[in-house]
Every structure is written in C-alpha cells, then in structure tokens.
Design an enzyme around this catalytic site. Structure first.
Site, mmCIF file in Angstrom:
data_model
loop_
_atom_site.group_PDB
_atom_site.id
_atom_site.type_symbol
_atom_site.label_atom_id
_atom_site.label_comp_id
_atom_site.label_asym_id
_atom_site.label_seq_id
_atom_site.Cartn_x
_atom_site.Cartn_y
_atom_site.Cartn_z
ATOM 1 N N ARG A 52 0.838 -1.206 0.000
ATOM 2 C CA ARG A 52 0.000 0.000 0.000
ATOM 3 C C ARG A 52 0.872 1.255 0.000
ATOM 4 N NH1 ARG A 52 -4.386 0.611 4.549
ATOM 5 N NH2 ARG A 52 -2.530 0.972 5.793
ATOM 6 N N ARG A 100 9.781 26.498 -0.651
ATOM 7 C CA ARG A 100 8.323 26.362 -0.679
ATOM 8 C C ARG A 100 7.766 26.739 -2.043
ATOM 9 N NH1 ARG A 100 3.538 28.979 0.313
ATOM 10 N NH2 ARG A 100 1.961 27.664 1.315
ATOM 11 N N GLU A 179 -16.237 5.583 6.248
ATOM 12 C CA GLU A 179 -15.405 4.789 7.164
ATOM 13 C C GLU A 179 -15.308 5.535 8.488
ATOM 14 O OE1 GLU A 179 -11.330 4.558 5.630
ATOM 15 O OE2 GLU A 179 -11.538 6.570 4.810
ATOM 16 N N LEU A 203 -9.998 4.460 2.711
ATOM 17 C CA LEU A 203 -8.681 3.839 2.688
ATOM 18 C C LEU A 203 -8.875 2.328 2.502
ATOM 19 C CD1 LEU A 203 -5.615 4.441 3.100
ATOM 20 C CD2 LEU A 203 -5.915 3.485 5.378
#
Ligand code: PDD
Length: 283
Positions: A52, A100, A179, A203
């Site tokens: 994953r 940045r 979820e 997920l």
C-alpha cells in the site's frame, strides 16, 4: 528509555533525530504513512503495508526511498533494538525538503522516518465492551485511498466524539457511511457482513482485506456496498477494523444501542480468527 528511531539511513536516539523545517511533509502535508502492528515481537501484515505504501507513493509521483526488503530490515531492527513485544511501527515518507512551492520540486530527496510505539492492544477492555461512535459529515479530500498525513479532520472527529462522551466517529457522505476516522466500518445484518466497497472514498484497509478473507473462509456472507447510519442503527452488530484495533465491536451509534447493545458473536469471532491467523503469518 530513549527510543532508537530511523531517519534517512541513520539509527539515532529520538532526541537527536532531525528533519528540515523546509520538509514538504511539515509545510504541505506532502507525505504518506503506514502503521504496522507488532505482536510477539513480529510484524503483522507487513507485505500488505509495504504494497500500500508503494501504491500511495506512485499515486503522488513520489520517489521510493528504499526497497521493500530494506524497509522490512529497518522495521525489524527498530522492533529489536527497542524491544517491542506489542505495539506498532510508524513509517512516514515525505517528498523531502525544498524551497516552498506548490509545484513538486524536481530534485528533492524523499524523507524516510520510522519509529516504534509500545502499546497493549490485544487485551484492550474496549474489545469486551465495544465502543460508541457518533456520525459526522465526511468533509475530507477526495483521495482517501492514498494514506496521506493530512489527519486534521480525523483528529477533529475524534475530539468531537470525545466531547459527546463517545469513542470515535463514523463519517457520512451523500447519506452513506464511508469509514471511521482511522478505521474501516462494518455492520452485520442477518448473518451478512456489510462494508463500504473499495474506491477513492475510503482507505483500502490492510486489516479489512485480511478480515474479509478470513470471513469468506469461515463461510460468512459479505456484501461490499454503501450503507446508511439508519441501516447501521438497525443492524444486529457493528464493528471497525484497523492495524491498531484489529476487529473492534461498535455497540452504540449516535447514542443508540446496536442490536442488543453487547458485543456481537460475529465481531467477537472475527477478532479471534484475525488475531490467530495474522500471528501465523507475522514476520
Ligand atoms: N489508520 N481508514 C482510515 C481513514 C485509517 O486511517 C485507517 C488506519 C484504516 C484502516 O487501515 P489498516 O487496516 O490498513 O490499518 C481505515 C491507522 C491505523 C492510523 O492512522 O493510525
């Protein structure tokens, strides 16, 4: 005891570990993570977590800092030197340090950090009593299949649950449960396990995959489809799964008892099977 942690190729005391203030994980939540449970000093479902992680990195076009074999070696070394019998290994990869800029930097090297946490989870009292959840709108971003470190809304959800005397929150989008704040959600009706189908909305839990496999092997019927909070309240049982909670019964939703209000037989059995079977394949 001062833990030994891993940062970019080095094993260091936690007090000496450093990451740049320009790290994009710090500045932009431009990072992904994994949490792998340790039982009896061994890693549960390592292969699933490594796969994953690779998928999360690919989806974000992030470099892979080390190979899967190296990752396993780092996990094992940290578990060993920190003498973890029961707990977890936390891993984070960020795109690295750069000036940045919203655009991905071309030359940044990924940051890889791992640390361990000792925690008793197998004999958690919540496994015997079940937990209570509240429902909250799911206002997270649309790529929840990528395990990013953008965890502010899940944190806010846990705090909202605690403020109402509950343990956790189930997130609801377009009328359906996606979820939990940090776990996958399930209900059981007439012996059938119902859980949200995979997609970008949730997920793809490693524990979910294992539990559904064990349930199928135990001849328990499974329906992977969306369900509502009303359906959950009228269910016989409810539970959540994650690497850190395994299978954890949910006995109350928005203040209403689920089924008898006690831990149900299917959740209890799945917890037992999961712990037994995943210990067998731990590395
Ligand atoms: N959370 N859904 C969400 C939003 C999660 O954060 C997690 C895990 C899960 C379950 O996935 P797995 O079975 O692979 O642990 C589902 C981890 C444990 C955490 O953030 O601590």
């Amino acid at each position: 005891m001062t833990r030994t942690v891993y940062v970019n190729g080095e094993y260091l005391p936690e007090t000496e570990a450093k990451v740049s203030i320009f790290d994009r994980g710090f500045l932009m939540a431009d990072g992904v993570y994994e949490v792998t449970t340790v039982l009896d000093g061994k890693l549960i479902d390592f292969d699933g977590h490594a796969k994953r992680l690779a998928r999360s990195l690919n989806e974000l076009e992030m470099k892979h800092p080390v190979t899967e074999e190296e990752l396993l070696a780092i996990h094992r070394k940290l578990v060993e030197v920190n003498e973890v019998e029961e707990g977890l290994v936390y891993l984070q990869v960020t795109r690295g340090a750069a000036d940045r800029d919203f655009a991905y930097p071309k030359d940044a090297e990924p940051t890889l950090v791992l640390f361990t946490q000792k925690k008793q989870a197998v004999n958690s009292p919540a496994a015997k009593t079940g937990i209570s959840v509240i429902s909250l709108p799911d206002i997270r971003w649309g790529r929840r299949d990528i395990k990013t470190v953008q965890l502010l809304y899940p944190s806010m959800g846990k705090m909202a649950a605690k403020a109402q005397g509950a343990d956790d929150a189930w997130l609801v989008e377009d009328g359906f449960v996606t979820e939990g704040t940090s776990n996958n959600a399930y209900i059981v009706k007439d012996g059938v396990i119902i859980t949200r189908n995979l997609g970008n909305e949730i997920l793809h839990g490693i524990t979910r995959a294992a539990v559904l496999r064990f349930a199928a092997e135990a001849q328990i019927k499974i329906e992977e489809r969306p369900f509502t909070i009303e359906e959950a309240k009228a269910a016989d049982e409810a539970f959540v799964t994650s690497a850190t909670t395994f299978v954890l019964p949910v006995t109350k939703i928005d203040g209403e008892a689920v089924g008898t209000g006690q831990v149900g037989p299917i959740a209890a059995r799945l917890r037992e099977i999961y712990l037994e079977e995943s210990r067998k394949t731990a590395v």
